[in-house]
Design an enzyme around this catalytic site. Structure first.
Site, PDB file in Angstrom:
ATOM      1  N   ASP A 258      -4.211   4.160   0.432  1.00  0.00           N
ATOM      2  CA  ASP A 258      -5.318   3.251  -0.840  1.00  0.00           C
ATOM      3  C   ASP A 258      -4.457   2.444  -1.720  1.00  0.00           C
ATOM      4  OD1 ASP A 258      -7.779   1.946  -1.432  1.00  0.00           O
ATOM      5  OD2 ASP A 258      -8.078   3.762  -2.653  1.00  0.00           O
ATOM      6  N   SER A 259      -4.708   2.046  -2.258  1.00  0.00           N
ATOM      7  CA  SER A 259      -4.599   0.850  -3.700  1.00  0.00           C
ATOM      8  C   SER A 259      -4.822   2.186  -4.416  1.00  0.00           C
ATOM      9  CB  SER A 259      -5.656   0.065  -3.980  1.00  0.00           C
ATOM     10  OG  SER A 259      -6.511   0.181  -4.652  1.00  0.00           O
TER      11      SER A 259
ATOM     12  N   CYS B 211      -8.256   1.651   3.009  1.00  0.00           N
ATOM     13  CA  CYS B 211      -8.618   0.439   1.713  1.00  0.00           C
ATOM     14  C   CYS B 211      -9.180  -0.133   2.476  1.00  0.00           C
ATOM     15  CB  CYS B 211      -7.504   0.488   1.177  1.00  0.00           C
ATOM     16  SG  CYS B 211      -7.041  -1.196   0.250  1.00  0.00           S
TER      17      CYS B 211
ATOM     18  N   THR C 229     -10.428  -3.314   1.131  1.00  0.00           N
ATOM     19  CA  THR C 229      -9.408  -4.366   1.109  1.00  0.00           C
ATOM     20  C   THR C 229      -7.700  -4.926   2.338  1.00  0.00           C
ATOM     21  OG1 THR C 229     -10.230  -4.309  -1.024  1.00  0.00           O
ATOM     22  CG2 THR C 229      -8.668  -6.068  -1.164  1.00  0.00           C
TER      23      THR C 229
ATOM     24  N   GLU D 245     -10.611   4.448 -11.880  1.00  0.00           N
ATOM     25  CA  GLU D 245      -9.432   4.767 -11.703  1.00  0.00           C
ATOM     26  C   GLU D 245      -8.792   4.834 -13.119  1.00  0.00           C
ATOM     27  OE1 GLU D 245      -6.880   4.373  -9.498  1.00  0.00           O
ATOM     28  OE2 GLU D 245      -7.522   4.106  -7.713  1.00  0.00           O
TER      29      GLU D 245
ATOM     30  N   CYS E 157     -16.117  -0.168   0.205  1.00  0.00           N
ATOM     31  CA  CYS E 157     -14.616  -0.147  -0.767  1.00  0.00           C
ATOM     32  C   CYS E 157     -14.534   1.706  -0.709  1.00  0.00           C
ATOM     33  CB  CYS E 157     -14.913  -0.585  -1.935  1.00  0.00           C
ATOM     34  SG  CYS E 157     -13.271  -0.023  -3.241  1.00  0.00           S
TER      35      CYS E 157
ATOM     36  N   HIS F 194     -13.551   3.754  -2.689  1.00  0.00           N
ATOM     37  CA  HIS F 194     -13.549   4.241  -3.639  1.00  0.00           C
ATOM     38  C   HIS F 194     -15.462   4.111  -4.260  1.00  0.00           C
ATOM     39  CE1 HIS F 194     -10.070   2.920  -5.348  1.00  0.00           C
ATOM     40  NE2 HIS F 194     -10.128   3.512  -5.745  1.00  0.00           N
TER      41      HIS F 194
HETATM   42  N1  DGL Z   1      -9.887   1.464  -1.916  1.00  0.00           N
HETATM   43  C1  DGL Z   1      -9.753   0.307  -1.828  1.00  0.00           C
HETATM   44  C2  DGL Z   1     -11.321  -0.334  -1.308  1.00  0.00           C
HETATM   45  O1  DGL Z   1     -11.284   0.097  -0.095  1.00  0.00           O
HETATM   46  C3  DGL Z   1      -9.272  -1.000  -2.748  1.00  0.00           C
HETATM   47  C4  DGL Z   1     -10.257  -0.943  -4.398  1.00  0.00           C
HETATM   48  C5  DGL Z   1      -9.350  -2.032  -5.003  1.00  0.00           C
HETATM   49  O2  DGL Z   1      -7.540  -1.337  -4.915  1.00  0.00           O
HETATM   50  O3  DGL Z   1      -9.242  -2.939  -5.660  1.00  0.00           O
HETATM   51  O4  DGL Z   1     -11.228  -1.533  -0.785  1.00  0.00           O
END
Ligand code: DGL
Length: 270
Positions: free
Chosen positions: A7-8, A70, A72, A162, A194, A196
């Protein structure tokens, strides 16, 4: 060899948590590109560049199979990676497929014409990049007819998570749910698109109200990975410990991860 979870930043921990519960004997390598989070405000080329660099680093850790935990990266980079970048002996899977399978009640390989499904009004909460990609709507349209998707780009939520600022994250989630409800007053289902966002699932559920089914992507991904590994046992890791790598500050990232998962997590520098 271990299965990689990418993940990011911290969001993929929601997926890691679900897959380790479902597959307690499988060793995982978690990789958070915390130095470059958030991805959701970047353009597709940037997301592709960062994602491929991270996944290549995970190969060095012995991950022949990497899950892009992730949305994204799954929306903006996965197809390009699979089409023109991935060596034949490696696999990269995204987190969209299990979600679309659950929503459309059919398997990915089912290429029959699109048909009506039970859910008609779907609220999609995701990063600006995922919303802009329209990947979710595109994949859904191949399989289902008559589904109205209203997408809400949830700016700021990933940064707040974050930073560990959950008060700000909660306020932002409530305002994004309000904005969504102005466009679609009565969604039947909500997708937290997402990884997160499940960290704020209670706030989403509370703001959406009891009549909205919130789809938990992490559990769906865990089931799907278990199924994949049963069919591809060569991708299973050997004995070993689950490890955590970050491009960010390992101490800071470890503290946040420990707070979110409520167990001791120690990251080391990638
Ligand atoms: N957690 C990620 C997602 O599922 C990326 C969030 C991000 O870095 O903007 O999209």
């Amino acid at each position: 060899m271990a299965v990689g979870i990418f993940d990011s930043g911290l969001g993929g921990l929601t997926v890691l948590d679900a897959v380790t519960r479902r597959l307690p004997d499988v060793p995982f390598v978690y990789f958070g590109d915390n130095a470059h989070t958030p991805y959701g405000v970047r353009d597709a080329d940037d997301v592709y560049r960062l994602t491929t660099a991270s996944v290549a680093r995970m190969w060095d850790e012995g991950c022949d199979l990497v899950i892009l935990a992730c949305n994204t990266a799954s929306a903006a980079a996965l197809r390009r990676m699979q089409e023109s970048w991935l060596p034949a002996d490696k696999r990269v899977l995204g987190v969209f497929v299990p979600l679309i399978e659950a929503l459309t009640e059919r398997r990915w390989g089912d290429n029959s014409p699109p048909r009506e499904v039970a859910v008609k009004h779907v609220a999609l909460f995701a990063t600006p990049a995922t919303v802009a990609s329209r990947a979710f709507q595109r994949e859904l349209a191949f399989r289902a007819i008559g589904v109205d998707v209203e997408a809400q780009a949830c700016g700021g939520v990933v940064d707040a998570i974050e930073d560990g600022d959950l008060i700000l994250a909660e306020a932002l989630v409530r305002s994004h749910v309000d904005a969504l409800k102005r466009k679609m007053p009565m969604p039947e289902a909500a997708i937290l698109g997402c990884t997160h966002y499940p960290l704020m699932e209670d706030t989403f559920a509370d703001a959406l109200g009891p009549d909205v089914a919130v789809y938990s992507q992490a559990k769906l991904v865990a089931e799907s990975l278990a199924d994949y590994l049963a069919r591809h046992p060569n991708m299973l890791g050997e004995d070993g410990e689950t490890r955590f790598l970050t491009t960010g500050n390992p101490r800071k990232v470890s503290d946040r991860a420990t707070q979110f998962l409520r167990r001791k997590i120690e990251f080391r520098a990638a």
